[in-house]
Design an enzyme around this catalytic site. Sequence first.
Site, PDB file in Angstrom:
ATOM      1  N   ASP A   1       2.840 -21.236  14.829  1.00 39.48           N
ATOM      2  CA  ASP A   1       3.969 -20.686  14.075  1.00 39.48           C
ATOM      3  C   ASP A   1       4.942 -21.788  13.612  1.00 39.48           C
ATOM      4  OD1 ASP A   1       5.467 -18.347  13.141  1.00 39.48           O
ATOM      5  OD2 ASP A   1       6.927 -18.827  14.705  1.00 39.48           O
TER       6      ASP A   1
ATOM      7  N   ASP B   1       6.069 -24.081   2.756  1.00 43.24           N
ATOM      8  CA  ASP B   1       6.559 -24.363   4.107  1.00 43.24           C
ATOM      9  C   ASP B   1       8.064 -24.425   3.946  1.00 43.24           C
ATOM     10  OD1 ASP B   1       7.705 -25.767   6.327  1.00 43.24           O
ATOM     11  OD2 ASP B   1       5.684 -26.340   6.901  1.00 43.24           O
ATOM     12  N   HIS B   2       8.748 -23.389   4.407  1.00 42.77           N
ATOM     13  CA  HIS B   2      10.156 -23.285   4.004  1.00 42.77           C
ATOM     14  C   HIS B   2      11.015 -24.410   4.562  1.00 42.77           C
ATOM     15  CE1 HIS B   2      10.973 -21.242   7.869  1.00 42.77           C
ATOM     16  NE2 HIS B   2      12.245 -21.468   7.634  1.00 42.77           N
TER      17      HIS B   2
ATOM     18  N   LYS C   1      14.610 -26.801   2.919  1.00 46.13           N
ATOM     19  CA  LYS C   1      15.943 -27.001   3.513  1.00 46.13           C
ATOM     20  C   LYS C   1      16.562 -28.267   2.938  1.00 46.13           C
ATOM     21  CE  LYS C   1      14.852 -24.809   7.949  1.00 46.13           C
ATOM     22  NZ  LYS C   1      15.675 -23.601   7.957  1.00 46.13           N
TER      23      LYS C   1
ATOM     24  N   LYS D   1       2.740 -19.108   4.863  1.00 49.29           N
ATOM     25  CA  LYS D   1       2.056 -19.475   6.085  1.00 49.29           C
ATOM     26  C   LYS D   1       1.904 -18.242   6.962  1.00 49.29           C
ATOM     27  CE  LYS D   1       4.491 -20.361   9.760  1.00 49.29           C
ATOM     28  NZ  LYS D   1       5.581 -19.521  10.242  1.00 49.29           N
TER      29      LYS D   1
ATOM     30  N   HIS E   1       5.927 -26.544  10.153  1.00 54.38           N
ATOM     31  CA  HIS E   1       7.293 -27.038   9.990  1.00 54.38           C
ATOM     32  C   HIS E   1       7.530 -28.392  10.671  1.00 54.38           C
ATOM     33  CE1 HIS E   1       7.799 -23.110   8.460  1.00 54.38           C
ATOM     34  NE2 HIS E   1       8.111 -22.497   9.580  1.00 54.38           N
TER      35      HIS E   1
ATOM     36  N   ARG F   1       0.820  -1.210   0.000  1.00 52.89           N
ATOM     37  CA  ARG F   1       0.000   0.000   0.000  1.00 52.89           C
ATOM     38  C   ARG F   1       0.856   1.262   0.000  1.00 52.89           C
ATOM     39  NH1 ARG F   1      -4.166  -1.183   4.681  1.00 52.89           N
ATOM     40  NH2 ARG F   1      -2.219  -1.996   5.476  1.00 52.89           N
TER      41      ARG F   1
HETATM   42  C1  BG6 Z   1       9.175 -19.130  10.576  1.00 54.17           C
HETATM   43  C2  BG6 Z   1       8.546 -18.628  11.840  1.00 54.17           C
HETATM   44  O1  BG6 Z   1       8.225 -19.815   9.806  1.00 54.17           O
HETATM   45  O2  BG6 Z   1      10.255 -19.978  10.881  1.00 54.17           O
HETATM   46  C3  BG6 Z   1       9.578 -17.905  12.689  1.00 54.17           C
HETATM   47  O3  BG6 Z   1       7.465 -17.763  11.559  1.00 54.17           O
HETATM   48  C4  BG6 Z   1      10.789 -18.773  12.900  1.00 54.17           C
HETATM   49  O4  BG6 Z   1       9.028 -17.528  13.942  1.00 54.17           O
HETATM   50  C5  BG6 Z   1      11.303 -19.358  11.589  1.00 54.17           C
HETATM   51  O5  BG6 Z   1      11.795 -17.969  13.486  1.00 54.17           O
HETATM   52  C6  BG6 Z   1      12.392 -20.374  11.845  1.00 54.17           C
HETATM   53  O6  BG6 Z   1      12.957 -20.761  10.626  1.00 54.17           O
HETATM   54  P1  BG6 Z   1      14.457 -21.285  10.527  1.00 54.17           P
HETATM   55  O7  BG6 Z   1      14.637 -21.569   9.086  1.00 54.17           O
HETATM   56  O8  BG6 Z   1      15.328 -20.179  11.028  1.00 54.17           O
HETATM   57  O9  BG6 Z   1      14.546 -22.503  11.396  1.00 54.17           O
END
Ligand code: BG6
Length: 486
Positions: free
Chosen positions: A234, A176-177, A181, A147, A239, A46
């Site tokens: 979270d 979902d990152h 990894k 997410k 994860h 925005r």
């Molecule tokens: C994110 C969360 O999805 O993952 C964060 O919202 C968290 O709170 C993070 O810090 C952790 O990711 P990583 O890759 O550092 O383990």
Amino acid sequence: HMVDTFDYVVFGATGDLTMRKLLPALYHRFRDGQIPEDSRVIGTSRSRLSHDEFRDRAEKALRRFVKDDSLDENTVQRFLGMVFFASVNGAEAESTWDNLRELFGDDRADVVRVFYFATSPELYGAICKNLHDNGLVTEKTRVVLEKPIGHDLESARKVNDEVGAYFEENKVFRIDHYLGKETVQNLIALRFANPVFERLWDSDAIEHVQITAAETVGVEGRGDYYDHSGALRDMIQNHLLQVLCLVAMEPPGSLDADDLRNEKLKVLRALKPIREEDVPNVAVRGQYGRGKIGKEIVPAYLEELGDGKQSDTETFVAIRAEVHSWRWGKVPFYLRSGKRLPNKVSEIVVQFRETPWSIFKSKLEANRLIIRLQPEEGIQLSVMNKVPGGDGMELRPANINVSFEQAFGARYPDAYERLLMDTVRGDPVLFMRRDEVEAAWTWVEPILNAWKKNCSPVHHYPAGSWGPDAARKLLAVTRNAWHEDM
Ligand code: BG6
């Protein structure tokens, strides 16, 4: 491999995720020669920024979040030349959409178009509708949903329905990152390319499994988001459950997206349902107070929130889960995640059973396999050995260690790099399907409900400790302990 030319449009482009993860990830892949230079990265939010003002911000982000040895001036400037900005109010069907539409002439209609939603999930539906109504959706358009997808089952369904009204499932990429990894993907290789593990991968041989994601950071500037979320939403709902799926699933028929996701879904559906009345026995929540991490004194969660706010939001969770299947029977899967713990570490500990009988005087320790997801990615297997010298048979455990970095000498790319390129390629294998997300919420929801009704206390733990004592007791009932010396 070079991907096709693309236009990558990020909603929520002035936010933390874009600066910290998305721009650096795209920069790295550009530098690696995987991105054609006629691609574009278009930030929207925005805010009323010019292209140059947004480029300034992007440049600062690169300087801050990309390591010096990957920053060369020429590449940075060429990358910034691909960056654009459009001021758009994603939620409202008003004229600001013209700002984005202007950037797409007819000549870009055949270019891969990705819309990445890094905003609050309540807006996802509205943005999809507006994209559609403004004629911005082409054959080669995909949407990426960050997410959290909703804050409970009902709201997740709503988001999925709203997005689904405009995009078919194969155009929707739920990120979902953790799945990006390297070490998480390596779990699939470890299990299904090495019979030495897979033959022992069941309740006959394995006593329990621990999955930990520990962080030293607090909530920092993200209090507004985090205080409505908490560690269960979270970290655990997404994860840790995804990692659990990869540890517990049956071998998929192939590495095709749906073969893999079908197996993960079966695990989520086989999770023993936790009833609200059982929550106090199987789940522990905590919140950090002031404490010391290394030499630094850090403030309590409530102090970080500021303004004298009160909150029951959990910054630590430990849960005892079971996967009810022929393979796993009653093997406990302990999940744990928290902020302001002593170390940043994510790991899986597979604790094997003891020998049925011992012919030795020394006490035997059961084998333990540790899969370290980060940092110092690698695997470690503890085995009993004879202590050299001496007259008798004295035994002690020692470790077989594989450090991936030493073995491969390669850079560990950030998870987002791989995932963003997959969205351009249109490969969904490392993304969550709708039914997975909803199955995960189904399992988590009774815990959320029980906590909302205050069925169990929020245990306070000092920052820099391994969480509340109650988390220890969760394992002690079965004479187990967390693998603490990380
Ligand atoms: C994110 C969360 O999805 O993952 C964060 O919202 C968290 O709170 C993070 O810090 C952790 O990711 P990583 O890759 O550092 O383990």
